[in-house]
Design a protein around this motif. Sequence first.
Motif, short mmCIF file in Angstrom:
data_model
loop_
_atom_site.label_atom_id
_atom_site.label_comp_id
_atom_site.label_asym_id
_atom_site.label_seq_id
_atom_site.Cartn_x
_atom_site.Cartn_y
_atom_site.Cartn_z
N THR A 51 0.85 -1.18 0.00
CA THR A 51 0.00 0.00 0.00
C THR A 51 0.89 1.24 0.00
O THR A 51 2.06 1.18 0.40
CB THR A 51 -0.95 0.01 1.21
N GLY A 52 0.34 2.34 -0.47
CA GLY A 52 1.09 3.58 -0.52
C GLY A 52 0.17 4.77 -0.61
O GLY A 52 -1.06 4.63 -0.67
N GLU A 109 -1.92 -3.03 -3.61
CA GLU A 109 -1.45 -4.11 -4.47
C GLU A 109 -1.50 -5.43 -3.72
O GLU A 109 -1.18 -5.51 -2.52
CB GLU A 109 -0.02 -3.85 -4.93
N LEU A 110 -1.93 -6.46 -4.41
CA LEU A 110 -1.95 -7.82 -3.87
C LEU A 110 -1.40 -8.75 -4.95
O LEU A 110 -1.86 -8.72 -6.09
CB LEU A 110 -3.36 -8.24 -3.48
N LEU A 156 -3.80 -4.54 -8.90
CA LEU A 156 -3.22 -3.25 -8.51
C LEU A 156 -4.26 -2.16 -8.70
O LEU A 156 -4.97 -2.13 -9.71
CB LEU A 156 -1.98 -2.95 -9.36
N HIS A 157 -4.33 -1.26 -7.72
CA HIS A 157 -5.17 -0.07 -7.84
C HIS A 157 -4.33 1.14 -7.44
O HIS A 157 -3.65 1.14 -6.42
CB HIS A 157 -6.39 -0.14 -6.93
N THR A 158 -4.35 2.16 -8.29
CA THR A 158 -3.75 3.44 -7.94
C THR A 158 -4.81 4.52 -8.12
O THR A 158 -5.54 4.53 -9.11
CB THR A 158 -2.52 3.77 -8.80
N GLY A 159 -4.88 5.43 -7.16
CA GLY A 159 -5.92 6.46 -7.19
C GLY A 159 -5.63 7.62 -8.11
O GLY A 159 -6.51 8.43 -8.37
N GLY A 160 -4.40 7.68 -8.65
CA GLY A 160 -4.03 8.78 -9.54
C GLY A 160 -3.20 9.82 -8.82
O GLY A 160 -3.31 10.01 -7.60
N ASP A 177 5.50 -2.53 1.89
CA ASP A 177 5.24 -3.84 1.29
C ASP A 177 5.49 -4.92 2.33
O ASP A 177 6.51 -4.89 3.04
CB ASP A 177 6.15 -4.08 0.08
N LEU A 178 4.59 -5.87 2.39
CA LEU A 178 4.75 -7.03 3.25
C LEU A 178 4.83 -8.27 2.36
O LEU A 178 3.95 -8.51 1.54
CB LEU A 178 3.57 -7.16 4.22
#
Length: 697
Positions: free
Chosen positions: A176-177, A183-184, A205-209, A692-693
């Motif tokens: 996550t960020g 992200e998984l 993956l998802h990014t909010g922009g 990241d884990l």
Amino acid sequence: MKKYSILILLLVNLCYISNLRSEDTLIPKDSIRMSYIGDEVVIEAFKSNKNLSQLPISATLVSEQDLRERNITNIKEINAFVPNLFIPDYGSKMTSPAYIRGIGSRINAPSVGLYVDGVPYFDRSTFDIDMNDIERVEILRGPQGTIYGRNTMGGIINVYTKSPYKYKETNLHLGTGNYDRYELAASHYGNINNTLGYSLVGSVLHTGGYFTNQYTGKKADPMDAATGRMRLSWKIMPQLYMHLTSAYEYSDQGGYPYGIYNPDNNTVKDVNYNEPSSFRRNMSTNGLNVEYTTDKFKLGSMTSFQFYDGKQLIDQDFTAEDLYFVKFYQLQRMYSEEINIKSITKSNYQWQFGAFGFYQDYSTNYNIDYRTTGMQTLQNANTPTKGAAFYHQSIFNNLLTKGLSLTLGLRYDWEEARMHTIINNHMPDNTVKQTLDAREKDSYSQWTPKAALQYSFENDNIVYFSATKGFKSGGFNTTAVNEADRPFKSETSWSYELGSKANFFDKFLQTEVSLFYINWKDQQLSQLQTQGYYIRNAGKSVSKGFEATAQINALDNLNFQLTYGYTHATFKEYIYNVKDKIDYSGNFLPMVPRNTFSVAANYSINVKTDFLQKIILNTQYTGLGTIYWNDTNTASQPFYGIVNARTSFLMNKVSLDLWAKNIGGKDYVSYYFTSMGSTFAQAGKPFTFGVDLRLKF
């Protein structure tokens, strides 16, 4: 003065190699060394008999450890870590133009090749791939036509995924960020008695922009993406292997966070357009590799198929006014087959022969909506291409004296391109006017020789000189109404390179230095027209420069990596417009950084507690510039640098990584273009950070 300093540096390196002895030992080997130059991990480059450190070519290896520690998540982020490589951020996955040593292509077929597990990627819209669970990336600079062939005038990028014969594990990655990044990813590798290997890899993956559209108040560039990859490897008998790979990638993203560009102060205004823009991509890539090995030769076959489907919606005027809106659709089906046979004995003569064939069915559909007039232009274009190639390479080792090798190669390429374009204008009164129904056909062929002379010392250090011809076939401008504007010719180049690869003091210092000179003619350049761009042949161009990489293994737990590339690429002869006497001869080539630079430091701390075993600290600085954005050299990005960092906590089979990119929030321009009489640009990504884990079972 600079060129003489470079020459002195190379000569000192060569002289020192000749006097160095492999038994010179000052410091123990580094336990966390990153194999940047490619000597620590012995690998065979695709269709070659040696590892990269022993090939007479300028090459960079980016290992799995490099990718993780530098948080490289897509192919574009390799920028600057590799000397003289530049892949600008276009704003979406739709196009990823790659440039090496000044050679690249902005809008037509790539001039830098991409192979993933031996499967060729021919279209620039397929280059931006997911980098999860990648074992290594090899970047070979300079023409690779003899062995790799099509679209490799500038060089080639080889990506290799993990083999289930080498890995037996299950991995889980959660990340996550900021900017709503989530992200998984999961992967599993296994094999049954080392006979049947299998692997499954998946990620979302998802990014909010990163950039807000001032008109809508929403982010202009969010993205959702998913990737799946499967690999089966079967040892049918001790001498016969079969490898099946299949990958699927889906992405749906808002795109094109462009703003008005001011060349006077190199700034970009906020994104501010009324129509939301996007790009959706479906891509399936499949390959079947069969290899039969005897004690004297290896026979291999690679069969591949790639399907690509893209849909672009774009506010073409990029303003708050409702002027133009474009819907653009792409469809590709690409088939290829390659057969390669090569010797694998340790004799003084090594050889390989190969044959390659492909068919690429490519079609596009444009719908241009002129909002102010009510007219729509519909364009359908089909541009199928097919080709065949035959190649041979011979290596003569210990020629006349021990350690001296001569490589001779020759390839013949033949391609046929067709074009069928229909353009109709749908008027406001519901009438239809056809402005174009054109068919074109042409074929292109070329012999591309290669010669390289190499001297290997007893300590495996080498010096070499090579001369190679590069070739890229011609094609058609599908939007050109005038017949004379449709075809463009093939382009060719001659590349000369002098280099050395050396290890000092039992690999305390690893270096690679090369000088290059490229002379090419009939260069294919994109020229701005009333709407869009045409490809034209620009006369003659010259690119010259040098590259240097070094890795310093200072301590068992401390090392440094440095890379530097310098490219001086100019138009030697380029008359842009004869009638108006517009001459760009002497100008710098656009989209080519003059300098690329990176330095990275890695430090590990052994803790060895019941809970925590090790802490790894990694810091990087990368720099690019000056980059001229256009042929006129009126817009440019000066040299700029970015600082990234990562801290990893290793706990048996668990790792926790904290990362940050563009620390300090450096402002810079990552992409520039002209449209509808205005200039636009995309700002570079801001400061980002995340965690990241990773779990391994």
